[in-house]
Design a protein around this motif. Sequence first.
Motif, mmCIF file in Angstrom:
data_model
loop_
_atom_site.group_PDB
_atom_site.id
_atom_site.type_symbol
_atom_site.label_atom_id
_atom_site.label_comp_id
_atom_site.label_asym_id
_atom_site.label_seq_id
_atom_site.Cartn_x
_atom_site.Cartn_y
_atom_site.Cartn_z
ATOM 1 N N GLU A 108 -0.283 -1.061 7.116
ATOM 2 C CA GLU A 108 -1.692 -1.377 6.821
ATOM 3 C C GLU A 108 -2.616 -0.348 7.467
ATOM 4 O O GLU A 108 -3.607 0.072 6.868
ATOM 5 C CB GLU A 108 -2.030 -2.783 7.341
ATOM 6 N N THR B 68 -7.108 5.610 2.642
ATOM 7 C CA THR B 68 -8.139 5.239 1.663
ATOM 8 C C THR B 68 -9.551 5.512 2.171
ATOM 9 O O THR B 68 -10.453 5.772 1.378
ATOM 10 C CB THR B 68 -8.009 3.753 1.285
ATOM 11 N N LEU C 16 2.788 -1.917 0.587
ATOM 12 C CA LEU C 16 2.412 -2.550 1.847
ATOM 13 C C LEU C 16 3.322 -3.720 2.208
ATOM 14 O O LEU C 16 3.775 -3.835 3.351
ATOM 15 C CB LEU C 16 0.958 -3.018 1.777
ATOM 16 N N TRP D 106 -2.457 2.901 5.485
ATOM 17 C CA TRP D 106 -3.137 2.737 4.192
ATOM 18 C C TRP D 106 -4.650 2.773 4.365
ATOM 19 O O TRP D 106 -5.359 3.430 3.612
ATOM 20 C CB TRP D 106 -2.709 1.432 3.545
ATOM 21 N N THR D 107 -5.151 2.085 5.388
ATOM 22 C CA THR D 107 -6.589 2.063 5.643
ATOM 23 C C THR D 107 -7.095 3.462 5.973
ATOM 24 O O THR D 107 -8.155 3.895 5.491
ATOM 25 C CB THR D 107 -6.914 1.102 6.799
ATOM 26 N N GLU E 51 0.069 -0.817 -4.800
ATOM 27 C CA GLU E 51 -0.408 -0.992 -3.420
ATOM 28 C C GLU E 51 0.327 -2.138 -2.737
ATOM 29 O O GLU E 51 0.780 -2.020 -1.589
ATOM 30 C CB GLU E 51 -1.918 -1.255 -3.430
ATOM 31 N N LEU F 296 -1.090 10.234 0.251
ATOM 32 C CA LEU F 296 0.045 9.585 0.910
ATOM 33 C C LEU F 296 1.227 10.547 1.019
ATOM 34 O O LEU F 296 1.897 10.611 2.053
ATOM 35 C CB LEU F 296 0.469 8.337 0.123
ATOM 36 N N VAL G 3 4.637 1.541 3.676
ATOM 37 C CA VAL G 3 3.415 2.100 4.258
ATOM 38 C C VAL G 3 2.758 0.995 5.080
ATOM 39 O O VAL G 3 2.643 -0.147 4.610
ATOM 40 C CB VAL G 3 2.447 2.600 3.170
#
Length: 264
Positions: A62, A69, A55, A65-66, A51, A82, A60
Amino acid sequence: MRGLELARTLTGAPLDQISGTLLVAGDPGGSFQLRGGAIVEVVSPGAPGAETLLLRSGRVSEADWTSVTRSCPPERPVGAELVARELVGAAELQLICVAAALDGALAVGMGRIDGFSLERDTHDCRLAALRAIEPDWLVGEVERRIRALVSRRRPFSPFRTRLGRTEAGTASLDTTAGERREILLRVNGRRSARDIAFLLGRSLYAVAVEVSRLLGDGLVEAVVPARFKESCVRPATAAGDLPRRLPGASGITDVLPLRPAAGL
């Protein structure tokens, strides 16, 4: 020894039916996620995980990613989501996950191991490799990397050695480029190679190798804390006042004799 026991657990035991988490207690310690006897993730506080690599490197964002997830169903791997959203390619993600697993195992192997236990049938991977990693290969590669680090001219602990920039190192900033310059810029007398790896979102091993070169070139030096200097010069008035070396204090003596791998 603990390291040898751990290596045998990973490579010599009949793990083909085991799925779960191999928890390693110690400093920094870590965990190995197993599925059908193969490794899908290794994480340790001593090394950036997949991760962080995704990041901090900017591969990727933020925000993406948020979003992934939060919306990804519990039964669906985050990595698969992803890839499905085309935020990262499958091959690139596999390489990042393998690099993170190697770094995590390296951190565990170069640290202190107090013990380990297996929790069966747990599936709490944060970001698992899309294709499982063979334990024999991982142990052999980690052993090779540990040997490479400790055999260098200026061995040091990636976790405990605080790094300071020398005058020559500061002067070289104008003529240094790439990863070497990025590392030099973040050397401030308080950070270790591990800290710099997290800041840059780079492999712990790659940063440690470059730091060892910087040490050898006289651009970086190990910083001795002031309190340690004082303890070394304080007069001893009795046997009980003599300074004592804590086991594993240097970090370099914590290198663990992992199971030998063919071809090394």
